[in-house]
Scaffold this motif. Sequence first.
Motif, PDB file in Angstrom:
ATOM      1  N   MET A   9      28.828  14.271  18.073  1.00  0.00           N
ATOM      2  CA  MET A   9      28.352  13.520  16.902  1.00  0.00           C
ATOM      3  C   MET A   9      27.190  12.586  17.226  1.00  0.00           C
ATOM      4  SD  MET A   9      31.870  12.519  14.908  1.00  0.00           S
ATOM      5  CE  MET A   9      32.827  11.978  16.318  1.00  0.00           C
ATOM      6  N   LEU A  10      26.947  12.369  18.514  1.00  0.00           N
ATOM      7  CA  LEU A  10      25.952  11.385  18.911  1.00  0.00           C
ATOM      8  C   LEU A  10      24.867  11.989  19.788  1.00  0.00           C
ATOM      9  CD1 LEU A  10      28.370   8.477  19.899  1.00  0.00           C
ATOM     10  CD2 LEU A  10      27.057   8.672  17.784  1.00  0.00           C
ATOM     11  N   LYS A  11      23.663  11.449  19.653  1.00  0.00           N
ATOM     12  CA  LYS A  11      22.559  11.852  20.518  1.00  0.00           C
ATOM     13  C   LYS A  11      22.533  10.950  21.747  1.00  0.00           C
ATOM     14  CE  LYS A  11      19.411  13.441  16.865  1.00  0.00           C
ATOM     15  NZ  LYS A  11      18.094  13.182  16.225  1.00  0.00           N
ATOM     16  N   VAL A  12      22.278  11.570  22.887  1.00  0.00           N
ATOM     17  CA  VAL A  12      22.196  10.808  24.138  1.00  0.00           C
ATOM     18  C   VAL A  12      21.119   9.736  24.032  1.00  0.00           C
ATOM     19  CG1 VAL A  12      21.564  10.955  26.579  1.00  0.00           C
ATOM     20  CG2 VAL A  12      23.111  12.647  25.600  1.00  0.00           C
ATOM     21  N   GLU A  13      19.975  10.060  23.412  1.00  0.00           N
ATOM     22  CA  GLU A  13      18.864   9.114  23.310  1.00  0.00           C
ATOM     23  C   GLU A  13      19.285   7.848  22.561  1.00  0.00           C
ATOM     24  OE1 GLU A  13      17.260  13.195  23.838  1.00  0.00           O
ATOM     25  OE2 GLU A  13      18.700  12.279  22.455  1.00  0.00           O
ATOM     26  N   SER A  14      20.025   8.020  21.458  1.00  0.00           N
ATOM     27  CA  SER A  14      20.455   6.867  20.661  1.00  0.00           C
ATOM     28  C   SER A  14      21.475   6.022  21.416  1.00  0.00           C
ATOM     29  CB  SER A  14      21.047   7.336  19.326  1.00  0.00           C
ATOM     30  OG  SER A  14      20.097   8.073  18.586  1.00  0.00           O
ATOM     31  N   VAL A  15      22.409   6.691  22.078  1.00  0.00           N
ATOM     32  CA  VAL A  15      23.429   5.979  22.849  1.00  0.00           C
ATOM     33  C   VAL A  15      22.788   5.225  24.012  1.00  0.00           C
ATOM     34  CG1 VAL A  15      25.497   6.230  24.275  1.00  0.00           C
ATOM     35  CG2 VAL A  15      25.253   7.592  22.196  1.00  0.00           C
ATOM     36  N   ARG A  53      27.231   5.214  11.884  1.00  0.00           N
ATOM     37  CA  ARG A  53      25.952   5.119  11.165  1.00  0.00           C
ATOM     38  C   ARG A  53      24.953   4.267  11.924  1.00  0.00           C
ATOM     39  NH1 ARG A  53      23.520   1.425   8.666  1.00  0.00           N
ATOM     40  NH2 ARG A  53      25.308   0.031   8.845  1.00  0.00           N
ATOM     41  N   GLU A  54      25.410   3.146  12.478  1.00  0.00           N
ATOM     42  CA  GLU A  54      24.498   2.263  13.208  1.00  0.00           C
ATOM     43  C   GLU A  54      23.895   2.972  14.415  1.00  0.00           C
ATOM     44  OE1 GLU A  54      25.947  -2.307  12.627  1.00  0.00           O
ATOM     45  OE2 GLU A  54      27.406  -0.943  13.553  1.00  0.00           O
ATOM     46  N   ILE A  55      24.702   3.776  15.099  1.00  0.00           N
ATOM     47  CA  ILE A  55      24.177   4.487  16.264  1.00  0.00           C
ATOM     48  C   ILE A  55      23.219   5.590  15.830  1.00  0.00           C
ATOM     49  CG2 ILE A  55      24.739   5.876  18.292  1.00  0.00           C
ATOM     50  CD1 ILE A  55      27.395   4.443  18.451  1.00  0.00           C
ATOM     51  N   VAL A  56      23.606   6.362  14.837  1.00  0.00           N
ATOM     52  CA  VAL A  56      22.764   7.464  14.360  1.00  0.00           C
ATOM     53  C   VAL A  56      21.418   6.939  13.873  1.00  0.00           C
ATOM     54  CG1 VAL A  56      22.531   9.248  12.583  1.00  0.00           C
ATOM     55  CG2 VAL A  56      24.694   8.993  13.810  1.00  0.00           C
ATOM     56  N   ASN A  57      21.444   5.812  13.146  1.00  0.00           N
ATOM     57  CA  ASN A  57      20.202   5.217  12.627  1.00  0.00           C
ATOM     58  C   ASN A  57      19.504   4.313  13.638  1.00  0.00           C
ATOM     59  OD1 ASN A  57      20.712   6.480  10.195  1.00  0.00           O
ATOM     60  ND2 ASN A  57      21.682   4.690   9.276  1.00  0.00           N
ATOM     61  N   GLU A  58      20.104   4.180  14.811  1.00  0.00           N
ATOM     62  CA  GLU A  58      19.569   3.288  15.853  1.00  0.00           C
ATOM     63  C   GLU A  58      19.336   1.884  15.294  1.00  0.00           C
ATOM     64  OE1 GLU A  58      16.281   5.190  17.808  1.00  0.00           O
ATOM     65  OE2 GLU A  58      17.495   6.914  18.417  1.00  0.00           O
ATOM     66  N   PHE A 221      21.673   7.657  34.775  1.00  0.00           N
ATOM     67  CA  PHE A 221      20.402   8.387  34.745  1.00  0.00           C
ATOM     68  C   PHE A 221      19.665   8.181  33.428  1.00  0.00           C
ATOM     69  CE2 PHE A 221      18.227  12.257  33.287  1.00  0.00           C
ATOM     70  CZ  PHE A 221      17.264  12.400  34.280  1.00  0.00           C
ATOM     71  N   TYR A 222      20.421   8.054  32.334  1.00  0.00           N
ATOM     72  CA  TYR A 222      19.811   7.981  31.007  1.00  0.00           C
ATOM     73  C   TYR A 222      19.259   6.596  30.676  1.00  0.00           C
ATOM     74  CZ  TYR A 222      21.702  12.585  30.287  1.00  0.00           C
ATOM     75  OH  TYR A 222      21.980  13.923  30.402  1.00  0.00           O
ATOM     76  N   PHE A 223      19.327   5.656  31.608  1.00  0.00           N
ATOM     77  CA  PHE A 223      18.714   4.374  31.342  1.00  0.00           C
ATOM     78  C   PHE A 223      17.206   4.422  31.536  1.00  0.00           C
ATOM     79  CE2 PHE A 223      22.325   2.636  30.045  1.00  0.00           C
ATOM     80  CZ  PHE A 223      23.316   2.401  30.992  1.00  0.00           C
ATOM     81  N   CYS A 224      16.667   5.574  31.924  1.00  0.00           N
ATOM     82  CA  CYS A 224      15.228   5.822  31.877  1.00  0.00           C
ATOM     83  C   CYS A 224      14.996   6.967  30.912  1.00  0.00           C
ATOM     84  CB  CYS A 224      14.678   6.168  33.263  1.00  0.00           C
ATOM     85  SG  CYS A 224      14.316   4.728  34.256  1.00  0.00           S
ATOM     86  N   PRO A 225      15.148   6.711  29.601  1.00  0.00           N
ATOM     87  CA  PRO A 225      15.046   7.781  28.623  1.00  0.00           C
ATOM     88  C   PRO A 225      13.608   8.214  28.402  1.00  0.00           C
ATOM     89  CG  PRO A 225      15.300   5.709  27.505  1.00  0.00           C
ATOM     90  CD  PRO A 225      15.372   5.409  28.972  1.00  0.00           C
ATOM     91  N   PRO A 226      13.415   9.289  27.626  1.00  0.00           N
ATOM     92  CA  PRO A 226      12.056   9.751  27.327  1.00  0.00           C
ATOM     93  C   PRO A 226      11.234   8.676  26.646  1.00  0.00           C
ATOM     94  CG  PRO A 226      13.681  11.374  26.637  1.00  0.00           C
ATOM     95  CD  PRO A 226      14.442  10.147  27.034  1.00  0.00           C
ATOM     96  N   LYS A 227       9.907   8.823  26.753  1.00  0.00           N
ATOM     97  CA  LYS A 227       8.996   7.807  26.225  1.00  0.00           C
ATOM     98  C   LYS A 227       9.202   7.576  24.733  1.00  0.00           C
ATOM     99  CE  LYS A 227       4.223   6.327  26.613  1.00  0.00           C
ATOM    100  NZ  LYS A 227       2.880   6.667  27.086  1.00  0.00           N
ATOM    101  N   LYS A 228       9.599   8.612  24.003  1.00  0.00           N
ATOM    102  CA  LYS A 228       9.823   8.488  22.566  1.00  0.00           C
ATOM    103  C   LYS A 228      10.840   7.387  22.272  1.00  0.00           C
ATOM    104  CE  LYS A 228      11.386  11.135  18.550  1.00  0.00           C
ATOM    105  NZ  LYS A 228      11.928  12.422  18.077  1.00  0.00           N
TER     106      LYS A 228
END
Length: 289
Positions: A9-15, A53-58, A221-228
């Motif tokens: 249900m969640l995107k790694v980038e948002s989390v 909702r808060e996570i999905v909408n960041e 590892f994900y604490f350096c996410p993509p530039k987006k």
Amino acid sequence: MKDKPLNEMLKVESVSILMRLLRDFGRNTLPLLSRKVPFIQKQFVAATIVSLREIVNEDFHVIVEPRNQVERLLARKDTDIHMYENYSLYFNRIAVLLNLQEPNMHGEARLLDPMGNIKKDMGLISSEEYHYTNDIKFLERMKYQFYQSCGRNTECIICIFSHHVPCTLKTHQCARLIDEFSKRTNEFLIISYEEVFYDTDEDEAWNILSHNSNIFCLHPFYFCPPKKSDKNIETYLLPWDEEEEPVCRRISRRLIRGLSNKRYRTEKKKRKSFCRHSEVLEFHVHEEI
């Protein structure tokens, strides 16, 4: 919501944005806690409760006002901190917990098992010491504030950032405790960390937590996410000063700048070389004429 595993249900980038903000918030409260406790701890647990909702909408404004409070308290440089209580700081939907020394309790247990019921059933504490493990009920406080903000029918997600991975130490077993809490309550949790305590088996802890479909485990590892995603993080970090800029982005920018300068220098050399070569050719042409 319970029909699907949390990781579907969640995107790694948002989390990763949320957990990095939570990590940075916890780090920034440590100077405040050091004014109240007799020793400095690296280990802390920063926890909050959010909606899907808060996570999905960041939408992570739950951190904004507490962050501003921390800024004001740090600027005042006094020890009158009304959010402090028993090795912890509490801000509306956010709590930052240190390990207790007496009784010996880790932050994860303080949050999820303040009365010691789960640890008692797991055989980690005896009946004799059971009555000594009554701690502040942080989770009840945060849930109350969550339902006030988001409504009683909104399902909540408990987010926990621990400086050290939830431990596998024999007397604490924080990874097992989190897993058992989720199974008993059917609650959704997001767990992340940045370091491993020398006496903890990271693989075992990860295996315990990641096999629970109600738990979303985010690797450091994900604490350096993509530039987006960095653009979103920057929005929430303001007005923190530039020192709080994500390390990975600073490194990336320096690398890009270095490469750009290298390309510029290379092109400059090429142009100079070409000009000199042209001058030599022109000289030879004039000589032959």
